[in-house]
Design a protein around this motif. Sequence first.
Motif, PDB file in Angstrom:
ATOM      1  N   ARG A  12      35.927  46.300  11.909  1.00 46.96           N
ATOM      2  CA  ARG A  12      35.682  44.895  12.223  1.00 46.96           C
ATOM      3  C   ARG A  12      35.745  44.022  10.976  1.00 46.96           C
ATOM      4  O   ARG A  12      35.595  42.809  11.059  1.00 46.96           O
ATOM      5  N   SER A  13      35.933  44.655   9.822  1.00 49.57           N
ATOM      6  CA  SER A  13      35.998  43.858   8.598  1.00 49.57           C
ATOM      7  C   SER A  13      36.679  44.655   7.497  1.00 49.57           C
ATOM      8  O   SER A  13      36.865  45.865   7.608  1.00 49.57           O
ATOM      9  N   ILE A  14      37.038  43.938   6.451  1.00 48.28           N
ATOM     10  CA  ILE A  14      37.565  44.575   5.244  1.00 48.28           C
ATOM     11  C   ILE A  14      36.957  43.854   4.054  1.00 48.28           C
ATOM     12  O   ILE A  14      36.684  42.651   4.124  1.00 48.28           O
ATOM     13  N   PHE A  15      36.713  44.580   2.997  1.00 47.73           N
ATOM     14  CA  PHE A  15      36.164  43.975   1.789  1.00 47.73           C
ATOM     15  C   PHE A  15      37.262  44.037   0.735  1.00 47.73           C
ATOM     16  O   PHE A  15      37.567  45.108   0.207  1.00 47.73           O
ATOM     17  N   LEU A  16      37.891  42.896   0.464  1.00 48.51           N
ATOM     18  CA  LEU A  16      39.020  42.863  -0.466  1.00 48.51           C
ATOM     19  C   LEU A  16      38.494  42.809  -1.897  1.00 48.51           C
ATOM     20  O   LEU A  16      38.341  41.747  -2.486  1.00 48.51           O
ATOM     21  N   ARG A  17      38.211  43.974  -2.436  1.00 51.67           N
ATOM     22  CA  ARG A  17      37.633  44.038  -3.779  1.00 51.67           C
ATOM     23  C   ARG A  17      38.730  44.178  -4.820  1.00 51.67           C
ATOM     24  O   ARG A  17      39.704  44.901  -4.621  1.00 51.67           O
ATOM     25  N   SER A  18      38.514  43.552  -5.924  1.00 55.11           N
ATOM     26  CA  SER A  18      39.464  43.765  -7.006  1.00 55.11           C
ATOM     27  C   SER A  18      39.067  45.032  -7.742  1.00 55.11           C
ATOM     28  O   SER A  18      37.942  45.499  -7.651  1.00 55.11           O
ATOM     29  N   TYR A  50      34.164  39.649   1.465  1.00 51.53           N
ATOM     30  CA  TYR A  50      33.938  38.889   0.243  1.00 51.53           C
ATOM     31  C   TYR A  50      33.779  37.401   0.568  1.00 51.53           C
ATOM     32  O   TYR A  50      32.842  36.744   0.116  1.00 51.53           O
ATOM     33  N   ALA A  51      34.700  36.899   1.392  1.00 51.21           N
ATOM     34  CA  ALA A  51      34.616  35.493   1.818  1.00 51.21           C
ATOM     35  C   ALA A  51      33.330  35.264   2.594  1.00 51.21           C
ATOM     36  O   ALA A  51      32.635  34.259   2.404  1.00 51.21           O
ATOM     37  N   LYS A  52      33.014  36.205   3.452  1.00 54.21           N
ATOM     38  CA  LYS A  52      31.800  36.078   4.252  1.00 54.21           C
ATOM     39  C   LYS A  52      30.565  35.920   3.354  1.00 54.21           C
ATOM     40  O   LYS A  52      29.698  35.081   3.601  1.00 54.21           O
ATOM     41  N   LEU A  53      30.479  36.719   2.311  1.00 53.23           N
ATOM     42  CA  LEU A  53      29.303  36.667   1.429  1.00 53.23           C
ATOM     43  C   LEU A  53      29.226  35.327   0.700  1.00 53.23           C
ATOM     44  O   LEU A  53      28.171  34.699   0.624  1.00 53.23           O
ATOM     45  N   ILE A  54      30.370  34.891   0.175  1.00 54.09           N
ATOM     46  CA  ILE A  54      30.353  33.627  -0.568  1.00 54.09           C
ATOM     47  C   ILE A  54      30.123  32.455   0.382  1.00 54.09           C
ATOM     48  O   ILE A  54      29.389  31.517   0.070  1.00 54.09           O
ATOM     49  N   LEU A  55      30.721  32.523   1.567  1.00 54.84           N
ATOM     50  CA  LEU A  55      30.504  31.446   2.543  1.00 54.84           C
ATOM     51  C   LEU A  55      29.040  31.390   3.000  1.00 54.84           C
ATOM     52  O   LEU A  55      28.514  30.317   3.288  1.00 54.84           O
ATOM     53  N   THR A  56      28.406  32.521   3.073  1.00 52.23           N
ATOM     54  CA  THR A  56      26.980  32.517   3.408  1.00 52.23           C
ATOM     55  C   THR A  56      26.205  31.738   2.360  1.00 52.23           C
ATOM     56  O   THR A  56      25.299  30.964   2.678  1.00 52.23           O
ATOM     57  N   LYS A  57      26.583  31.922   1.112  1.00 49.64           N
ATOM     58  CA  LYS A  57      25.914  31.177   0.039  1.00 49.64           C
ATOM     59  C   LYS A  57      26.202  29.679   0.145  1.00 49.64           C
ATOM     60  O   LYS A  57      25.336  28.859  -0.106  1.00 49.64           O
ATOM     61  N   ILE A  58      27.447  29.351   0.522  1.00 49.75           N
ATOM     62  CA  ILE A  58      27.844  27.944   0.556  1.00 49.75           C
ATOM     63  C   ILE A  58      27.318  27.242   1.813  1.00 49.75           C
ATOM     64  O   ILE A  58      26.770  26.147   1.748  1.00 49.75           O
ATOM     65  N   MET A  59      27.477  27.894   2.961  1.00 46.29           N
ATOM     66  CA  MET A  59      27.297  27.182   4.235  1.00 46.29           C
ATOM     67  C   MET A  59      25.918  27.341   4.858  1.00 46.29           C
ATOM     68  O   MET A  59      25.625  26.705   5.862  1.00 46.29           O
ATOM     69  N   THR A  60      25.083  28.208   4.318  1.00 42.49           N
ATOM     70  CA  THR A  60      23.766  28.390   4.912  1.00 42.49           C
ATOM     71  C   THR A  60      22.682  28.160   3.865  1.00 42.49           C
ATOM     72  O   THR A  60      22.962  28.217   2.668  1.00 42.49           O
ATOM     73  N   PRO A  61      21.457  27.929   4.308  1.00 44.44           N
ATOM     74  CA  PRO A  61      20.366  27.790   3.331  1.00 44.44           C
ATOM     75  C   PRO A  61      19.827  29.136   2.857  1.00 44.44           C
ATOM     76  O   PRO A  61      18.845  29.165   2.140  1.00 44.44           O
ATOM     77  N   PHE A  62      20.491  30.221   3.237  1.00 46.21           N
ATOM     78  CA  PHE A  62      19.921  31.535   2.974  1.00 46.21           C
ATOM     79  C   PHE A  62      20.656  32.258   1.845  1.00 46.21           C
ATOM     80  O   PHE A  62      21.799  31.970   1.550  1.00 46.21           O
ATOM     81  N   PRO A  63      20.007  33.257   1.267  1.00 43.22           N
ATOM     82  CA  PRO A  63      20.653  34.065   0.224  1.00 43.22           C
ATOM     83  C   PRO A  63      21.425  35.215   0.861  1.00 43.22           C
ATOM     84  O   PRO A  63      21.356  35.429   2.068  1.00 43.22           O
TER      85      PRO A  63
END
Lengths: 397, 499
Positions: free
Chosen positions: B282-288, B334-347
Amino acid sequence: MIDLSTYGRPVRLERRLVARVTRTPEPDAACREELVLVSDAPADAWGDLAGYRALLTTRSLAECSGVLEATPLPVICEAKQVEHLRTGDVIALAPRTGHVRTLLRPESPNNALLATERCNNYCLMCSQPPIDRDDSDLVAVNIEAVRLIKPAPATLGITGGEPTLLGEHLFRLLAEMRRCLPTTHVHMLTNGRRFAWQDFTARFVAARHPHLTLGIPLYADNAPDHDYVVQARGAFDQTMQGFHQLARFGQPVEIRVVLHALTVPRLVDLVEFIYRNLPFAAHVALMGLEITGFTKPNLKILWIDPYDYQAELRRAVEYLALRGMNVSLYNHPLCVLPGSLWKFARKSISDWKNIYLDACEQCAVLERCGGLFKSAEHQHSTHIRPVPSSVACEALA
Amino acid sequence: MPRRFQPPDAYGHPPATYHLLPFRFIALDSELEILVNEAGEYLIAPSGTARAVVRRSLDTRSDLYRRLRARQFIFDDQSSPLLDILATKYRTKRSFLDGFTKLHIFVTTLRCEHSCHYCQVSRQSADRLRYDMTEETALRSLDLMFKSPASHLTLEFQGGEPLLNFDLIRFIVPRAKERAAALGKGLDIVIATNLALATDEMLYYCRDEGIDISTSLDGPAFIHNANRPRPGGNSHELTVRNIQRARDILGIQHVAALMTTTRLSLDHPTEIVDEYVRLNFRSIFLRSISPYGFALRTRAKTGYETERFLDFYRKALAYIIDLNRRGIDFAEVYAKLILTKIMTPFPTRFVDLQSPAGAGIAVAVYNYDGDVYASDESRMLAEMGDKRFRLGNVHQDHYEDIFGGERLIRTTQASVVESLPGCADCAFQTYCGADPVFHYATQGDPVGHRPTSDFCRRHMAIIRHLFSLLASEDTDLHRILFAWIRERGMQDIVAEAAA
């Protein structure tokens, strides 16, 4: 629509009485202490009257006088009507005026105690305009009502005025509710300002009922706009601080936004503000305007046809729901909402002031619809019309 | 006597001036800029907005003014600045720091039967004595792990290939559970394994003990096998077969996969994503790729330019979003994690991108030989001969010396973005993090030099790219991104939210 008051001629009623209605004579005199016998039958059907708290009847004083000489008890006779009163209802009988007010109905989902008529806000659209007088005697009435109500209602509101202005008295009322109605879900409407003071909030939380939620209104994401709507400088800051104090103590809160011409234009900004600053809110209720109380004199600055704010409403609801916040629409007939918003609409109008129009009889979604306020009978959206079944099927698919 | 109603200006004239609260800003493109306040709330506004804010030339009657005030960029004399609320939001964003070290990695062996090009540490050896963790070391490591004040701990077994020392896992698991129960702590257990050696018995053990599996999958066979050589050259075939077997036994939600990007991967973003979709992830983590260990040594084979990675990332992300538009629920983590930081009040609980860095204070690695490292990367660096981030040894040092010692304090101090040169003024500060180990490994200094930092370039570009997505008024895209953030399928999200 259900009548919640009547009046008659008081006799030997020296102070305000609160009692539980019985529509049929209670055979056991020992069980009559909390009861008011309510009857429109002739006096010979009442049995003996010993032990009742009061008698309420439509019969004339002359018809009553015989029995009353035998058993002196407080009476309101010549009542205009008593048809709306059911066994189990808790009513208040007023001396002098002979006013009979229904306080609680055990079967109703819409019970609320009027805690006080005083308020430190003066909202432009207040449906229950505040009266600035000492009404702390209401507390005794409410406490008695809480003791009398049987069976415990599933839900019970506390409304006002601003209940927190009662201070100690509010804590006493809550303590009594906790003792008598521990399983009832209690919902208190407050402007939240007093909770800005941490010591007050701490004492409130210590006294509170185990199943209590607070409904607190917020009308803007900034002080000047909110303070104007509630007509009180500093209200926004206090309400915001109150929300946070309550959250600190783990007290569940609901945010209530009344939609009108002053709140609709920046509604999306407001819900963004709510998500960022009050994400702990258990529920956000977006509420249609009730044309009563102060709304009438201010209608010119408040009125916007709900049909005309569908776009804002849709964006606001989607914004909150997408973020997992619990959002509902109150007081909106389905015909003024886009079909995609129907699932958020609740039947929110209390039964005693809830109506449908003649046109509604043809509507395919009448069963799901919360209808209108009684006060909207002659003044409402110009788009109230029966929803054809084709539209309903599509929206509900 | 009823009061009279007062007009709006009784509750706030447009103020003559206003005051600034801390905020940072950066250009998004030639027309827009991004303003971010202290709690991570952002505003995408026309270029020049920040200048107008600072010069006090905003129209205080405008909607923009109201927005800036509501988001606590500025305040005026009409109301309290509500600093307590700003502080609460700030605290909430930083609450990932609560509880201190939560992720505890046990390297039960360094031995592995794979010889991956990018692998940092593994050894192809039969020398159990030399490369396996002993029971004694495991017990001392558990002592330290359970001294962490965190109320919920994660125990992760890594290698090498941890299944090569499965007896030790069987030894550790019941003891870890006992201690967690005695202390009233929550405990998650994960095994990071290539699954090649997983027997049914091992998998049933994982199922019965509630252990999750995290495996490696680099994409379709031609990429995966090239990256991950093993005797027989059949790593991909084995992995795919074993993922299915593990899912059958543990349940699909208990088997995750991680991919590593290599130079070969860069030309195949869609094929890699397709492989994950094909295998029902259901997801992929595009890590460098990380610059440590064998990866650094074999740079010619796996090294690549940051720009090429970014190009790969953007292509893959666009492709994934497109899949979602076509009704396939699939997230980029990766996008999900950063978007959580940007779009929500939560860590987030993402220890690799936080400030101060997670090394030691969010994650600790107990190596096979008893050495304790601040992170997985720290021990990789140590395998290359540099033990700078070795915090101590389970047999020689006390908890206080390891987790409160000078080494960890210095490392942590070098990882506070609020005070790092180049980060202190960065608008993306709240969304980003620091990596003192990376900067030490690549630039010889834990603080590092931002203008030449690959870490900085990569994150600036990714965060900016995500903001460019947010700047669009594309409702479907916003729904997709929130479906990722909330880990829900679009069907659920739409059923619940579509208005």
